[in-house]
Design an enzyme around this catalytic site. Structure first.
Site, PDB file in Angstrom:
ATOM      1  N   GLU A  68       0.540  34.482  26.021  1.00 37.92           N
ATOM      2  CA  GLU A  68      -0.052  34.392  24.681  1.00 37.92           C
ATOM      3  C   GLU A  68       0.438  33.143  23.957  1.00 37.92           C
ATOM      4  O   GLU A  68      -0.331  32.396  23.361  1.00 37.92           O
ATOM      5  CB  GLU A  68       0.324  35.630  23.843  1.00 37.92           C
ATOM      6  CG  GLU A  68      -0.181  36.952  24.393  1.00 37.92           C
ATOM      7  CD  GLU A  68       0.805  37.623  25.341  1.00 37.92           C
ATOM      8  OE1 GLU A  68       1.468  36.916  26.133  1.00 37.92           O
ATOM      9  OE2 GLU A  68       0.893  38.852  25.292  1.00 37.92           O
ATOM     10  N   CYS A 127       4.548  41.046  23.655  1.00 31.78           N
ATOM     11  CA  CYS A 127       5.950  41.137  23.219  1.00 31.78           C
ATOM     12  C   CYS A 127       6.076  40.767  21.742  1.00 31.78           C
ATOM     13  O   CYS A 127       5.155  40.204  21.136  1.00 31.78           O
ATOM     14  CB  CYS A 127       6.843  40.259  24.090  1.00 31.78           C
ATOM     15  SG  CYS A 127       6.876  38.530  23.579  1.00 31.78           S
TER      16      CYS A 127
HETATM   17  N1  THU Z   1       4.892  38.488  29.468  1.00 32.47           N
HETATM   18  C1  THU Z   1       3.817  37.820  28.934  1.00 32.47           C
HETATM   19  O1  THU Z   1       3.463  36.715  29.393  1.00 32.47           O
HETATM   20  N2  THU Z   1       3.156  38.391  27.913  1.00 32.47           N
HETATM   21  C2  THU Z   1       3.435  39.626  27.408  1.00 32.47           C
HETATM   22  O2  THU Z   1       2.762  40.063  26.495  1.00 32.47           O
HETATM   23  C3  THU Z   1       4.523  40.430  27.963  1.00 32.47           C
HETATM   24  C4  THU Z   1       5.384  39.747  28.959  1.00 32.47           C
HETATM   25  C5  THU Z   1       5.554  37.905  30.629  1.00 32.47           C
HETATM   26  C6  THU Z   1       6.934  37.360  30.429  1.00 32.47           C
HETATM   27  C7  THU Z   1       7.476  37.408  31.844  1.00 32.47           C
HETATM   28  O3  THU Z   1       7.064  36.240  32.535  1.00 32.47           O
HETATM   29  C8  THU Z   1       6.779  38.601  32.477  1.00 32.47           C
HETATM   30  O4  THU Z   1       5.673  38.882  31.644  1.00 32.47           O
HETATM   31  C9  THU Z   1       7.658  39.830  32.607  1.00 32.47           C
HETATM   32  O5  THU Z   1       8.288  40.109  31.425  1.00 32.47           O
END
Ligand code: THU
Length: 131
Positions: free
Chosen positions: A56, A87
């Site tokens: 995002e 997140c």
């Molecule tokens: N991650 C995202 O790219 N977006 C989210 O909304 C949640 C988590 C990624 C971060 C990391 O590379 C992987 O997902 C596991 O946490």
């Protein structure tokens, strides 16, 4: 194809570009500007794990660095059966650039979709109005 279906496809296509050698958990995003331009985002991990950038935020930083500040929609796609929940850091970045009413579509692999908004994801957020 309807606009939203296209945006979902763009977010899903991003999944293959995710740089996820540590988590093996790809995330794709499609951020849509007010005038309909689309920015793909992927998560980009690092051997120093804390430096990971979520899909995002990658999409937002790409779009904003190209001069865009007004957005109409965000799609987040995961390779998970159920949709992924963004997140907290990404929610704060959404709150910086989007109205609370802006729709956010979360999609998983199996067509399960959650429609939400920036304000639902981060109610009572800290914004420029607090400064
Ligand atoms: N991650 C995202 O790219 N977006 C989210 O909304 C949640 C988590 C990624 C971060 C990391 O590379 C992987 O997902 C596991 O946490």
């Amino acid at each position: 194809m309807k606009a939203k279906a296209e945006w979902i496809e763009i977010a899903r296509l991003a999944l293959d570009k995710a740089y996820v050698p540590y988590s093996h958990f790809p995330v794709g995003a499609c951020l849509v500007t007010e005038d309909g331009a689309t920015y793909q985002g992927i998560n980009i991990e690092n051997a120093s794990f804390g430096l990971t950038n979520c899909a995002e935020r990658t999409a937002f930083f790409k779009a904003v660095s190209e001069g865009n500040r007004k957005f109409q929609h965000l799609v987040v796609a995961g390779h998970t059966p159920a949709p992924i929940s963004p997140c907290g850091a990404c929610r704060q970045v959404m709150a910086e650039f989007c109205s609370p009413e802006m729709p956010v579509t979360l999609v998983g692999d199996e067509g399960v979709m959650k429609e939400t908004t920036v304000g639902e994801l981060l109610p009572y957020s800290f914004t420029d109005k607090d400064l």
